[in-house]
Design an enzyme around this catalytic site. Structure first.
Site, PDB file in Angstrom:
ATOM      1  N   SER A 454     114.919   9.998  14.630  1.00  0.00           N
ATOM      2  CA  SER A 454     113.686  10.332  15.248  1.00  0.00           C
ATOM      3  C   SER A 454     113.757  11.224  16.561  1.00  0.00           C
ATOM      4  CB  SER A 454     112.560   9.528  15.490  1.00  0.00           C
ATOM      5  OG  SER A 454     111.515   9.654  16.198  1.00  0.00           O
ATOM      6  N   TYR A 467     110.466   1.255  19.182  1.00  0.00           N
ATOM      7  CA  TYR A 467     110.854   2.283  18.340  1.00  0.00           C
ATOM      8  C   TYR A 467     112.047   3.103  18.750  1.00  0.00           C
ATOM      9  CZ  TYR A 467     109.905   5.857  14.726  1.00  0.00           C
ATOM     10  OH  TYR A 467     110.028   7.122  13.737  1.00  0.00           O
TER      11      TYR A 467
END
Ligand code: NAD
Length: 584
Positions: A454, A467
């Site tokens: 990501s 995350y």
């Protein structure tokens, strides 16, 4: 030859006696397999046994190889003209009234190009499948064009292929190759093949190897210099051609085939993550492609080729995608399907995985399967890897995509929250890489692993500590693994998407707030992602491109690319941005 049901016969051609073996029903279309250097017909045994159910399969030892006799004198006895005489004699003996489907590997393919481009074989060849062996005429023109118009790129291509051809120069030296093959090289060759090319042991190479290799040196001496310096101008294929290019061929550059369409107008291209000896290392794929191609040509219809942009590159390959039931995973499964890949859609949600597989078949996957597995469950992943291996083989491309979102400050994130995110986002990727990556490594024929990280992997934020940490770990894991697997031609790519409009916004959890507030934040994020509206299909496209180009790190959306640049050239700016409090 140990093949079940093999029938042997001798065919006389131009002063030599050729050993020919037939399998299968002579009433079926005939497929003639021609071996390369320094091989004998046994190199085809794994492919031949797979084809014999459907076709009349014919193999022969090239003159001077295996159980065929050698011409005398050797010099001048191996010209392409004489090899064409041999092929015609075999074709006329085994299939007098019907054209044959020709398949060649290495020098068998070099010969095959001669057969399929000269006038006197017209009407005798129905199709030609070429593996790892270019036409010497096309090669001669390829060199000529680059010497005449030497742009830096073209010079690079010339030097690249020149370096891969080191053995060709050696084979032109007098007597040395014969001495080496009849001495230490001949003894060590089977072990070298096993170690360097990962060719499994079996009925190949045979005991005739030292003589085959010594005689076969004349294939090079009688043809290479003459043809490369004066290539034929009319070397056009008069039958449909299927070109199978192994990606990691140590002897031939893929660039050699760049302009092939101009010589072979009916051309089907296939690429395979594999080394040079595909008839031994990838007999499953090779025989499936021969069967498909021959069946299509026999049926008199152009092959039903997938139309996706990357169909040359991924057609027939086995691709496994985790988290394939939704969003980026589903779009990626479809993109590979459109490129003609065989797709395994894995998700912890059975229904959505089944749906992805069904739709993948509709958009072009020749085969698609669904599997239910939670990527964070090590045992489930082990079972999955074993099942896929036994039933379908080693995956060529693995996409570790499954992931979950979690938002909330560090002190609002419980140990349990951390565990859940790391279990799926990091351990899921570790399990996938370890289990499927090991299979790729053991197969020894290359492959590719894609890990979906990501932009959060390099862009810190006070809202996503867990995350971002999980994704940063995936990014680093990918870089380490890429370094470790580079020597085995297994590429590893980390994809860093950015904001993409998928279901993740509705399933991502928000910590430190009650259920009502969590639902409100989910809706707000979904609206934001909806307004941004970057489609998962674009990420899928970036994934296929990254595999095709073997890219290391791919930031996808413009904001992901911008942040990536900042992380490299001005990380201070990113650190300052990270301090901004997210709106509540
Ligand atoms: P999504 O929620 O639409 O799809 C994720 C899929 O993974 C779902 O089908 C889900 O059932 C499956 N899944 C979740 N946990 C699983 C598990 N433990 N085992 C097996 N399957 C599981 O999400 P998406 O946006 O398509 O996300 C795909 C990947 O992309 C994730 O790794 C995500 O972190 C990453 N990513 C997404 C974005 C984005 O903006 N959407 C941005 C950067 C990275």
């Amino acid at each position: 030859m140990t093949l079940k049901g093999a029938r042997e016969r001798r065919v006389r051609a131009g002063g030599v006696d050729l050993c020919v073996v037939e399998l299968g029903d002579p009433g079926q279309p005939t497929v003639v397999l021609v071996h390369g250097y320094p091989d004998s017909k046994e190199v085809w045994s794994e492919v031949a046994s797979r084809l014999a159910d459907r076709f009349h399969v014919v193999l022969y030892d090239v003159r001077g190889h295996g159980r065929s006799s050698a011409p005398l004198p050797l010099r001048g006895g191996f010209t392409l003209e004489k090899l064409t005489d041999d092929f015609l004699a075999v074709a006329n003996a085994v299939s007098p009234g019907r054209p044959v489907h020709l398949v060649g590997h290495d020098w068998g393919s070099v010969q095959g190009w001669e057969f399929v481009t000269v006038r006197r074989t017209q009407g005798r060849i129905a199709s030609f499948t070429s593996m790892s062996g270019p036409s010497l005429d096309h090669f001669g023109h390829w060199i000529g064009q680059r010497v005449k118009r030497p742009t830096p790129r073209r010079v690079g291509q010339l030097l690249g292929q020149g370096a891969k051809s080191w053995y060709v120069y050696l084979l032109h030296t007098p007597r040395l190759p014969e001495l080496a093959w009849r001495g230490p090289l001949g003894r060590r060759w089977p072990r070298l093949l096993e170690r360097l090319e990962k060719v499994p042991r079996g009925d190949y190479p045979t005991a005739s190897l030292p003589d085959d290799a010594a005689h076969g040196a004349w294939l090079y001496r009688d043809n290479v210099r003459a043809r490369l310096s004066r290539p034929r101008a009319d070397a056009y294929a008069h039958a449909p051609v299927q070109l199978v290019t192994p990606e990691d061929d140590a002897y031939l550059s893929q660039r050699l085939y760049d302009e092939l369409e101009s010589w072979a107008p009916q051309l089907t291209r296939r690429v395979l993550p594999a080394g040079h000896w595909v008839p031994r290392t990838r007999p499953d794929r090779v025989s499936a492609w021969i069967e498909e191609f021959v069946t299509a040509v026999e049926g008199g219809r152009p092959e039903q080729r997938p139309t996706g942009r990357y169909s040359d590159r991924f057609g027939g390959q086995l691709v496994l995608v985790t988290g394939a039931g939704s969003g980026i995973g589903r779009a990626t499964a479809f993109a590979f399907a459109e490129a003609g890949a065989r797709v395994v859609a894995v998700d912890r949600d059975t229904e959505s995985a089944v749906r992805t597989a069904e739709l993948a078949r509709l958009v072009g996957a020749p085969e698609a399967w669904s599997e239910t597995a939670d990527v964070s469950d090590e045992q489930a992943m082990e079972k999955l890897a074993e099942k896929v291996h036994t039933e379908l083989g080693v995956v060529d491309v693995l996409v570790n995509n499954a992931g979950i979102g979690l938002s909330g400050g560090f002190f609002d994130t419980t140990s349990d929250d951390w565990r859940k995110v790391l279990d799926v986002n990091l351990w899921g990727v570790i399990h996938g890489c370890r289990l499927f990556g090991r299979q790729m490594s053991e197969r020894g024929q290359g492959g590719h692993i894609v890990n979906i990280a990501s932009a959060a992997a390099y862009q810190p934020s006070r809202a996503l500590p867990a995350y971002s940490t999980s994704k940063a770990a995936v990014l680093m894991l990918s870089a380490c693994l890429r370094a470790e697997l580079a020597g085995q031609d297994i590429g590893v790519t980390a994809i860093c998407p950015g904001l993409v409009n998928t279901n993740i916004t509705t399933t991502a959890r928000f910590t430190g707030v009650d259920a009502e507030e969590e639902a409100r934040r989910q809706q707000r994020t979904a609206r934001l992602y909806g307004r941004r509206n970057y489609p998962p299909e674009k990420v899928a496209d970036a994934i296929l491109r990254a595999v095709a180009r073997d890219e290391a790190v791919v930031p996808v959306t413009p904001e992901a690319r911008g942040a990536h640049l900042l992380s490299r050239f001005s990380p201070m700016v990113l650190r300052a941005l990270a301090r901004i409090k997210p709106p509540v």
